[in-house]
Design a protein around this motif. Structure first.
Motif, PDB file in Angstrom:
ATOM      1  N   ASN A  65       0.851  -1.182   0.000  1.00  0.00           N
ATOM      2  CA  ASN A  65       0.000   0.000   0.000  1.00  0.00           C
ATOM      3  C   ASN A  65       0.894   1.242   0.000  1.00  0.00           C
ATOM      4  N   PRO A  66       0.753   2.143  -0.988  1.00  0.00           N
ATOM      5  CA  PRO A  66       1.677   3.277  -1.069  1.00  0.00           C
ATOM      6  C   PRO A  66       1.406   4.392  -0.065  1.00  0.00           C
ATOM      7  N   PHE A  67       0.219   4.465   0.528  1.00  0.00           N
ATOM      8  CA  PHE A  67      -0.128   5.603   1.376  1.00  0.00           C
ATOM      9  C   PHE A  67       0.711   5.605   2.648  1.00  0.00           C
ATOM     10  N   ARG A  68       1.484   6.672   2.843  1.00  0.00           N
ATOM     11  CA  ARG A  68       2.341   6.852   4.019  1.00  0.00           C
ATOM     12  C   ARG A  68       3.245   5.640   4.275  1.00  0.00           C
ATOM     13  N   ASN A  69       3.732   5.050   3.183  1.00  0.00           N
ATOM     14  CA  ASN A  69       4.559   3.848   3.292  1.00  0.00           C
ATOM     15  C   ASN A  69       5.897   4.105   2.597  1.00  0.00           C
ATOM     16  N   PRO A  70       6.931   4.519   3.346  1.00  0.00           N
ATOM     17  CA  PRO A  70       8.224   4.838   2.725  1.00  0.00           C
ATOM     18  C   PRO A  70       8.823   3.685   1.931  1.00  0.00           C
ATOM     19  N   ASP A  71       8.582   2.448   2.363  1.00  0.00           N
ATOM     20  CA  ASP A  71       9.141   1.297   1.656  1.00  0.00           C
ATOM     21  C   ASP A  71       8.592   1.177   0.238  1.00  0.00           C
ATOM     22  N   VAL A  72       7.368   1.674   0.014  1.00  0.00           N
ATOM     23  CA  VAL A  72       6.774   1.675  -1.322  1.00  0.00           C
ATOM     24  C   VAL A  72       7.087   2.984  -2.048  1.00  0.00           C
ATOM     25  N   LEU A  73       6.992   4.102  -1.348  1.00  0.00           N
ATOM     26  CA  LEU A  73       7.169   5.408  -1.981  1.00  0.00           C
ATOM     27  C   LEU A  73       8.568   5.585  -2.564  1.00  0.00           C
ATOM     28  N   ARG A  74       9.555   4.890  -2.006  1.00  0.00           N
ATOM     29  CA  ARG A  74      10.917   4.997  -2.523  1.00  0.00           C
ATOM     30  C   ARG A  74      11.055   4.415  -3.929  1.00  0.00           C
ATOM     31  N   HIS A  75      10.031   3.698  -4.380  1.00  0.00           N
ATOM     32  CA  HIS A  75      10.051   3.113  -5.725  1.00  0.00           C
ATOM     33  C   HIS A  75       9.199   3.901  -6.719  1.00  0.00           C
ATOM     34  N   ILE A  76       8.574   5.014  -6.272  1.00  0.00           N
ATOM     35  CA  ILE A  76       7.641   5.758  -7.117  1.00  0.00           C
ATOM     36  C   ILE A  76       8.201   7.140  -7.430  1.00  0.00           C
ATOM     37  N   GLY A  77       8.252   7.472  -8.716  1.00  0.00           N
ATOM     38  CA  GLY A  77       8.585   8.823  -9.149  1.00  0.00           C
ATOM     39  C   GLY A  77       7.337   9.482  -9.703  1.00  0.00           C
ATOM     40  N   LEU A  78       7.068  10.711  -9.287  1.00  0.00           N
ATOM     41  CA  LEU A  78       5.833  11.410  -9.688  1.00  0.00           C
ATOM     42  C   LEU A  78       6.174  12.765 -10.297  1.00  0.00           C
ATOM     43  N   VAL A  79       5.615  13.026 -11.480  1.00  0.00           N
ATOM     44  CA  VAL A  79       5.663  14.351 -12.091  1.00  0.00           C
ATOM     45  C   VAL A  79       4.223  14.860 -12.115  1.00  0.00           C
ATOM     46  N   PRO A  80       3.825  15.672 -11.120  1.00  0.00           N
ATOM     47  CA  PRO A  80       2.430  16.109 -11.040  1.00  0.00           C
ATOM     48  C   PRO A  80       2.095  17.130 -12.119  1.00  0.00           C
ATOM     49  N   GLU A  81       0.803  17.357 -12.299  1.00  0.00           N
ATOM     50  CA  GLU A  81       0.357  18.347 -13.273  1.00  0.00           C
ATOM     51  C   GLU A  81       0.723  19.746 -12.779  1.00  0.00           C
ATOM     52  N   GLY A  82       1.030  20.633 -13.707  1.00  0.00           N
ATOM     53  CA  GLY A  82       1.304  22.014 -13.340  1.00  0.00           C
ATOM     54  C   GLY A  82       2.787  22.283 -13.192  1.00  0.00           C
ATOM     55  N   ASP A  83       3.174  23.506 -13.476  1.00  0.00           N
ATOM     56  CA  ASP A  83       4.573  23.937 -13.429  1.00  0.00           C
ATOM     57  C   ASP A  83       4.711  24.944 -12.294  1.00  0.00           C
ATOM     58  N   ARG A  84       5.141  24.479 -11.127  1.00  0.00           N
ATOM     59  CA  ARG A  84       5.220  25.352  -9.953  1.00  0.00           C
ATOM     60  C   ARG A  84       6.634  25.390  -9.387  1.00  0.00           C
ATOM     61  N   LEU A  85       7.609  25.447 -10.262  1.00  0.00           N
ATOM     62  CA  LEU A  85       8.996  25.493  -9.821  1.00  0.00           C
ATOM     63  C   LEU A  85       9.302  26.864  -9.217  1.00  0.00           C
ATOM     64  N   PRO A  86      10.117  26.911  -8.156  1.00  0.00           N
ATOM     65  CA  PRO A  86      10.337  28.173  -7.433  1.00  0.00           C
ATOM     66  C   PRO A  86      11.156  29.175  -8.240  1.00  0.00           C
ATOM     67  N   VAL A  87      10.595  30.355  -8.437  1.00  0.00           N
ATOM     68  CA  VAL A  87      11.306  31.428  -9.131  1.00  0.00           C
ATOM     69  C   VAL A  87      12.495  31.859  -8.275  1.00  0.00           C
ATOM     70  N   GLY A  88      13.630  32.074  -8.916  1.00  0.00           N
ATOM     71  CA  GLY A  88      14.815  32.521  -8.193  1.00  0.00           C
ATOM     72  C   GLY A  88      15.816  31.418  -7.945  1.00  0.00           C
ATOM     73  N   LEU A  89      15.382  30.174  -7.917  1.00  0.00           N
ATOM     74  CA  LEU A  89      16.308  29.060  -7.718  1.00  0.00           C
ATOM     75  C   LEU A  89      16.868  28.598  -9.063  1.00  0.00           C
ATOM     76  N   LYS A  90      18.079  28.056  -9.021  1.00  0.00           N
ATOM     77  CA  LYS A  90      18.670  27.444 -10.201  1.00  0.00           C
ATOM     78  C   LYS A  90      18.372  25.948 -10.199  1.00  0.00           C
ATOM     79  N   GLY A  91      18.337  25.381 -11.397  1.00  0.00           N
ATOM     80  CA  GLY A  91      17.904  23.998 -11.545  1.00  0.00           C
ATOM     81  C   GLY A  91      18.698  23.001 -10.729  1.00  0.00           C
ATOM     82  N   ARG A  92      20.028  23.092 -10.784  1.00  0.00           N
ATOM     83  CA  ARG A  92      20.862  22.105 -10.098  1.00  0.00           C
ATOM     84  C   ARG A  92      20.683  22.193  -8.579  1.00  0.00           C
TER      85      ARG A  92
END
Length: 307
Positions: A65-92
């Protein structure tokens, strides 16, 4: 890799997702999660990625079960909808910060940042501030963040929104490479054309219900009440029309400019017989094109039937 067993989700009195069951196997591959806005795609993604627990049923990712389960979440990569990257920070710098939040430190973090920037082709541009990056560059950085932990499951919610044609082509090539290397990818989109170019295996949602799962051809074969349309061109279309009228599978025909369009039920029965006539020289056909054996048509038929 991903399994839902009558999983549902309610927002108070509102049913966001009806009881839904499906399985996606281990190993690499891309599955398209399709449906119009409001179909339940984002709700399903939030359950699979562990952001929300199901109201009923079960959700399993890599066996747990992925909900609040670090052992599962460590295997999941998520790219959510929307572009909300912080202005002012550099990518790296932002990528390193996100890696630290994911539990990476020291040499492991350095190697993960270097590896993922190379994978998304952003090594040379990673030190730009986000406000100087194009939409496509920012999308690649968001994907890099999801790939830092080298996930077994990668989930992308509407990844093509706002990308220009070249950006979409580049993203599709990158996703194909990831799938070929063993990543199980789930892509949510309402842009049917892009998903059709990525994969033939789809999950089709409409009004909170899973209407169909499988390849486009498998789903189209189930839509018996909608005859398949075939456009034929040739030197003697009147003779082809005369022969077709005598066939029990014919549901209708119409003449277009330099073409004949047949509506055919049970094409698996009709087409071998038609092919035999052409091969024997009794019918002359220059080309045969199916008009509705594509994702667009399948989607329109299914949503019309369940509207």
């Amino acid at each position: 890799m991903i399994e839902l067993i009558r999983a549902s989700l309610r927002y108070g009195d509102i049913l966001g997702l009806s009881p839904t069951s499906f399985q996606l196997p281990d190993g690499g591959g891309i599955t398209g999660l399709l449906g119009p806005n409001g179909a339940g795609k984002s709700t399903l993604i939030q359950m699979i990625s562990g952001l929300l627990p199901p109201s009923g049923g079960e959700v399993k990712v890599v066996g747990g079960n992925p909900f609040r389960n670090p052992d599962v979440l460590r295997h999941i990569g998520l790219v959510p909808e929307g572009d909300r990257l912080p202005v002012g920070l550099k990518g790296r710098g932002w990528l390193r910060m996100m890696g630290e939040l994911s539990g990476l430190t020291g040499t492991e973090l350095d190697e993960a940042v270097t590896r993922t920037l190379q994978r998304v082709d952003m090594t040379e541009r990673a030190d730009l501030p986000f406000q100087s990056m194009s939409k496509g560059m920012r999308q690649r950085m968001r994907l890099a963040q999801a790939l830092l932990i080298d996930p077994k499951v990668l989930i992308l919610d509407e990844p093509f929104n706002g990308l220009d044609p070249q950006g979409r082509i580049s993203l599709m090539a990158l996703l194909r490479d990831l799938a070929a290397s063993g990543t199980r990818i789930l892509v949510s989109s309402h842009i049917l054309g892009e998903v059709a170019m990525l994969t033939d295996h789809i999950l089709l949602l409409f009004r909170g219900r899973l209407l169909a799962e499988g390849t486009v051809g498998e789903i189209r074969a189930l839509l018996d009440r909608h005859p398949v349309e075939l456009r034929l061109k040739g030197a003697d279309l009147d003779k082809v029309a005369h022969w077709s009228v005598a066939q029990p599978e014919l549901a209708g025909l119409r003449m277009e400019e330099e073409a004949l369009v047949l509506s055919v039920r049970s094409p698996h029965d009709f087409l071998p017989r038609f092919q035999a006539e052409v091969a024997a020289g009794r019918l002359a056909v220059a080309s045969l094109d199916p008009l509705d054996l594509n994702l667009d048509a399948v989607f329109q038929y299914l949503t019309k039937d369940h509207a």
